[in-house]
Design an enzyme around this catalytic site. Structure first.
Site, PDB file in Angstrom:
ATOM      1  N   SER A  38      -7.286  -6.624   8.761  1.00 20.87           N
ATOM      2  CA  SER A  38      -6.364  -5.429   8.635  1.00 20.87           C
ATOM      3  C   SER A  38      -5.848  -5.564   9.833  1.00 20.87           C
ATOM      4  CB  SER A  38      -7.336  -4.152   8.594  1.00 20.87           C
ATOM      5  OG  SER A  38      -6.371  -3.168   8.821  1.00 20.87           O
ATOM      6  N   ASP A  50       0.690  -1.048  -0.079  1.00 21.88           N
ATOM      7  CA  ASP A  50       0.040   0.049  -0.084  1.00 21.88           C
ATOM      8  C   ASP A  50       0.871   1.403  -0.042  1.00 21.88           C
ATOM      9  OD1 ASP A  50      -1.939  -1.877   0.166  1.00 21.88           O
ATOM     10  OD2 ASP A  50      -3.086  -0.833   1.960  1.00 21.88           O
ATOM     11  N   ARG A  84       1.414   6.530  17.414  1.00 21.86           N
ATOM     12  CA  ARG A  84       1.097   7.472  16.243  1.00 21.86           C
ATOM     13  C   ARG A  84       1.833   8.896  16.504  1.00 21.86           C
ATOM     14  NH1 ARG A  84       0.743   3.622  12.923  1.00 21.86           N
ATOM     15  NH2 ARG A  84      -1.405   2.704  12.858  1.00 21.86           N
ATOM     16  N   ASP A 121      -6.510   6.922  12.777  1.00 22.79           N
ATOM     17  CA  ASP A 121      -4.983   7.062  12.732  1.00 22.79           C
ATOM     18  C   ASP A 121      -4.744   8.489  11.868  1.00 22.79           C
ATOM     19  OD1 ASP A 121      -4.243   4.969  14.255  1.00 22.79           O
ATOM     20  OD2 ASP A 121      -4.106   3.447  12.617  1.00 22.79           O
TER      21      ASP A 121
END
Lengths: 406, 406, 406, 406
Positions: B180, B16, B96, B125
């Site tokens: 995922s 990705d 993050r 996110d």
């Protein structure tokens, strides 16, 4: 001694409270009314009648309060996902307000001017009994023998028994344990003995309501809990009364080694104490309730509940069930439970109660929005940009003016 | 398209983000700098270098951030006993801010005017990356391809790869999973697939970091954690760096089936989603930290921490690590940890991490006061009467004026 | 442009919203329904009918909502002593949910699929209108012309009017002011102009609802407010409806220079803005309500209300009146108001509203306990020793273990 | 009587504490050390020396603590915008921790084993003195004569004086007032007398620190306060020490009729009491601090401060200044004040202190964003749509599932 004519005593039928009966009669020269309740402690309450009679008590109340306890105290508390200090399920705390209420109601019925209990002067229970009593009957006289008398050791107590012809077999079996224990429908607690050293691990033979995880079955048990407006109404599809629900879950939990807890907690009277607890059913109920709420509660009400919960737990722990602040918090909590209905599926296995599924007609979970797959307009990903940019605006302005962010 | 000269991309080396490299180069006609970090996800990061080179990237950053991540993000968060919505240990959320910070620092070093990431437009996110970026560099341009492009299905992505000669083996193995997934030192997460039905139980072969409780050893493992000012500094007496601590506890927890979680959570962008998580080490750390605090924290600061925690968790979950409110809360939390030192002993067994002992030189537990035995004046039980009476006063006055208490 | 058939517009009858009528008809080729409400802004609403007709509108709603506004929005909000950021009485915020609700109800009645409003893209009002609309009719289309069109200056607007034969005398007088103003029963607000410099003092001739304190009478005015369950039901003994109460207090306050406010506030959309407000009646109501509560509320519920208030204010300010969290908070607040009844006496004088007396049949104030004179046993001063000692216990233990307290 | 060798007494030099000196000497047969402090009460402290000598005291401490009081207690408290129960500025509460600290320090210096004070058994001050003392010296003995002796009326006190040759002119003038008063740098308080009827308005001649609004000048006074990191460092450009700031503002406020307060408050010991207060400087400081924060604080930290403030106020009111929870809250508050610098301009007029301007180099107010005029991209109004839509998402989903929102 102040002038007391009649006192209602929370009477367990055990040795300590039997001594209190005698001590009250003698010290206050007053009539004693005994009140003994089945709140699910797992011991016969009827034998208390003969014992009380032996002690010369004329008005004897023996009652089964299990359903009232489960319905009006345990259930409302679990609607809030209540935990004290991150761990404790408040098994002892939640039983006290009901005892206090009945003591006062019986005092009113029998014309008594005082109540009495067998809690010590160091613990939380004296506070819970007495705050409840004062809140419900402000002029009541409270007699707390353990704060008054000099029978402060087992030896003195036994000597008193001998002196006053109190049969020593009044001493209940559990008192032979090295631990101070207390039980009701929701839990059993252990304090004292080697537990007074917080580094010492509790001995396996202390625990009474659950098998050890090691001794639990090698196969998991699955159970489905049906919720209606925040309360469990059925187990595996079978409708049950609240107290039956708790009893059934205690059995299921205990069989699977679930619900043991070993903590150091902060008492309201100011010191830390170490306690061990078994709350098999409650441990399952706590996780299951969070699971059904996870589907059916709005995010912001869920978060607000979480922010209020520690306060609500403290209110109950400290003994303020019968207070305006508890009612205020309860009003907020109950307002959120209207749609908390559905089914939770749990797996019980060797000490763990884990949620493995949840469903609800009132579910706010929307697969069509949450999915990672293409969707047809239910959610426009481009909206996220504006959402982020405006949420970031205050941070950007601050950074733009040279504020350090780290 | 706005004018972008150089963009720093959070690059995993997977398919990705490789597509994103190409798409950025093509769409924005700009230079792409890749940034790949080892934050403990358990995959090699070095292979990302060759991949990036293949895609024509000239400035390639590959870094081991495990220690910084553990020390400056995970550890401070655990000082607060942080849990989101009663269950989630914030494994994704806490990683993050560090990525955001490095993206911006690299942008400053390389003279880039934009950053980019591979998070979708539906999740949390994107918010966390972008709030962090804006907070640290208010004028930065953020490019979120998933909110912009039309490569919205796996088929379109693969077609794009073929068109642009992106080797399909860039697709990391984990992407072949129906789920995922996202991993770092603290946890691994699973979303999507059958999990989109919250009633469906996760399949056993989904879980990657832990054995099932059923498959865990039949003998418990005991472990002792040494705390210094709120942070674990040693395991079983052996001093370790923060990231080693987390790794070691992940191993111990995973081996004993500890740390699996299956929840429905409320995303900041407004919908509910179902996620499964494995946080073996974190699950142990949470309980152990509460245990050492139970000995060493004052009651009122402990309760205040509990009241602030949900807010602190929300701040982190929503992506506001780099914000004044997080620093404000952190200041309060850190103030309390000065004496949170000592040792906690835990038993790990088939899915459960239970505290069985705790000790501390800074302990506030006082056996001489807590004991049920006679004591010599450390605590005067008669004080309890005044304590209760004054605490009851407001309730008595209200009841005396006819206010109903139930 | 998406497909819109009929849109309900919040129509003031002024120039801006008249332009919007035309712009909607033209841009969306749809029918426009106008909705004009008297919420106490002090301007005639009936003239809006002819104006709307002139613009070709067929369905015209003109309503007097003053009583509903006061009873169902203003009154519940004042039960919480609501203030945003320590200063702002939420005069604008509290009017929006009612407008949103009527817009949606009219949309349902007229079969409209969209609503529209004249709020800009920078302010809070767009958020309040739209959150309310979405909460009440999730599929509604919202058209916010100020975020869409290019009529972004007064010049462009005037040109548009000329082009489309919109009579310029539609421009209400207040628009000739250099300030952006908004008024309803509760307050009038001023923004823009020289106020954009937060150091600049507002000019005296800006204020419209109150005389300056300097110009107010040299003699104080006394007023007595009667409360029933948290709400004012009479002024100086004369029973009144809620909207009459607010109007009367606006008059009394305005005549005495009361209720001017000049603040910098934090908007929900992320920036700070400077606003001036006149809330004559509300300023009196806030202090009076606190005064009646001071006699009739229990301490702990009062404190809990104070802790929840900032959250409640934020919820309303941000536009979440129609949300589960507002209802949850309201349930808690309303639970406390059952005994908030009695009379408050206030002195109004040159800008100040001060409480000079309060009385209540439900008063919890007890002279016999509070007095400094001898009393006969209602309160035993010796209880204070135990109260203090147990409250001090945790501090003493900590100090005894060498913890520093300063 | 327990064994006390030497006691440090908080000695005002007035009649009551002079009686206490004698009573302590006689009852406990111990040495008495007197401690008299100038904390800005506006009375000479030096005369206390001769009086103490007359009573046979050998160790006499007389100190000017005004600066320490202002700097280390008043200033930190004002950083939090602290108000108790929405009204009270905590003037009495904040002085007690300093007295407690000095009592203990002097006890340590002089080898005293006890402290004593003249507060009654019904009020908050006994709690504040004693909690502080216990927190700082856990083994200290506290003697509270008013809870012990039988001199419970003025007549008995006067008789005791005569018996023990205590000159009656020790009685300070203020004691001839019908009110019980207490003063320090921050305020003067009045209780008792006709105030015990909460419906009775205070008489004009009760107030001592301020003129009535009616008697204040007909022209407003403007004043500019300079803030540095949350604290006032200059008035009208002239640098001043904290205690000079408070004194100056007391003068300015008092001259303009500012700072009178008449409330019913909830005491920590459980009853309601009515008090009147004059806090001229503090009333100005509170509003000014909010104004400088309105420019310089981030929204979320400002809101979090507002949520924590009631708790912080309660902690101080109840006497827990020397506690971990106060330090924890202070850490959070102080963390926010780093940028709270600038100038606030206020108008003082006949009872009102109103903010008319504020400016700061650290201002987060951005005219270019807040303006209603055209702007060049600093803020994209279209972002608001996404912001609103995602914030509305949870409400829309709920409404879409049939949840009622009203």
């Amino acid at each position: 001694m102040s002038d007391v004519k009649k006192v209602v005593l929370a009477y367990s039928g055990g040795l300590d409270t039997s001594v209190i009966v005698k001590w009250l009669q003698e010290t206050y020269n007053c009539e004693v009314v005994t009140f003994t309740a089945d709140i699910g402690q797992g011991e016969e309450v009827e034998p208390a009648r003969t014992k009380a009679q032996t002690l010369g008590v004329k008005e004897i109340y023996i009652e089964d309060l299990r359903e009232e306890f489960a319905r009006d105290y345990v259930y409302p508390m679990f609607r809030a996902n209540t935990i004290y200090e991150g761990e404790y399920l408040l098994g002892t705390s939640i039983a006290r307000p009901l005892i206090a209420k009945r003591l006062i109601e019986i005092a009113n019925e029998t014309g008594a001017d005082a109540i009495s209990h067998g809690a010590t002067g160091k613990g939380n229970d004296q506070v819970r009994f007495e705050l409840g009593a004062y809140a419900l009957k402000p002029g009541v006289k409270v007699i707390a023998p353990w704060r008054e008398w000099d029978l402060t050791s087992r030896e003195k107590l036994m000597a008193y028994c001998e002196q006053h012809d109190i049969p020593v077999d009044f001493s209940s079996k559990k008192k032979k344990s090295p631990y101070s224990m207390d039980a009701n429908l929701l839990h059993i607690s252990y304090e004292g003995g080697i537990l007074e050293d917080p580094w010492a691990e509790a001995e396996e033979d202390m625990w009474r309501w659950s098998v050890s995880p090691e001794a639990a079955p090698d196969q998991p048990t699955y159970v489905e809990l049906t919720y209606d407006q925040g309360d469990i109404t059925a187990i595996d599809g079978q409708a049950m009364q609240p107290h039956e629900v708790v009893e059934k879950l205690n059995k299921l939990g205990g069989d699977n080694g679930i619900g043991r807890l070993d903590i150091v907690e902060n008492r309201y009277v100011g010191m830390k104490s170490r306690g061990c607890y078994e709350t098999p059913g409650g441990s399952i109920m706590l996780r299951a309730h969070r699971a059904i709420e996870s589907l059916t509660l709005d995010r912001e009400e869920a978060h607000l509940k979480d922010e209020l919960m520690p306060k609500y737990a403290e209110v109950i722990y400290n003994g303020y069930w019968w207070s305006p602040e508890r009612r205020m918090l309860q009003a907020a909590i109950d307002e959120t439970q209207k749609n908390v209905s559905g089914v939770v599926r749990m797996k019980l296995y060797k000490g763990s109660a884990t949620v493995v599924g949840r469903k609800s007609d009132a579910s706010l979970f929307d697969e069509s929005i949450a999915t990672f797959e293409d969707d047809a307009g239910a959610y426009d990903q481009k909206d996220a940009e504006g959402f982020i940019k405006l949420n970031a605006l205050r941070l950007r302005i601050a950074a733009g003016k040279g504020r350090k962010q780290s």
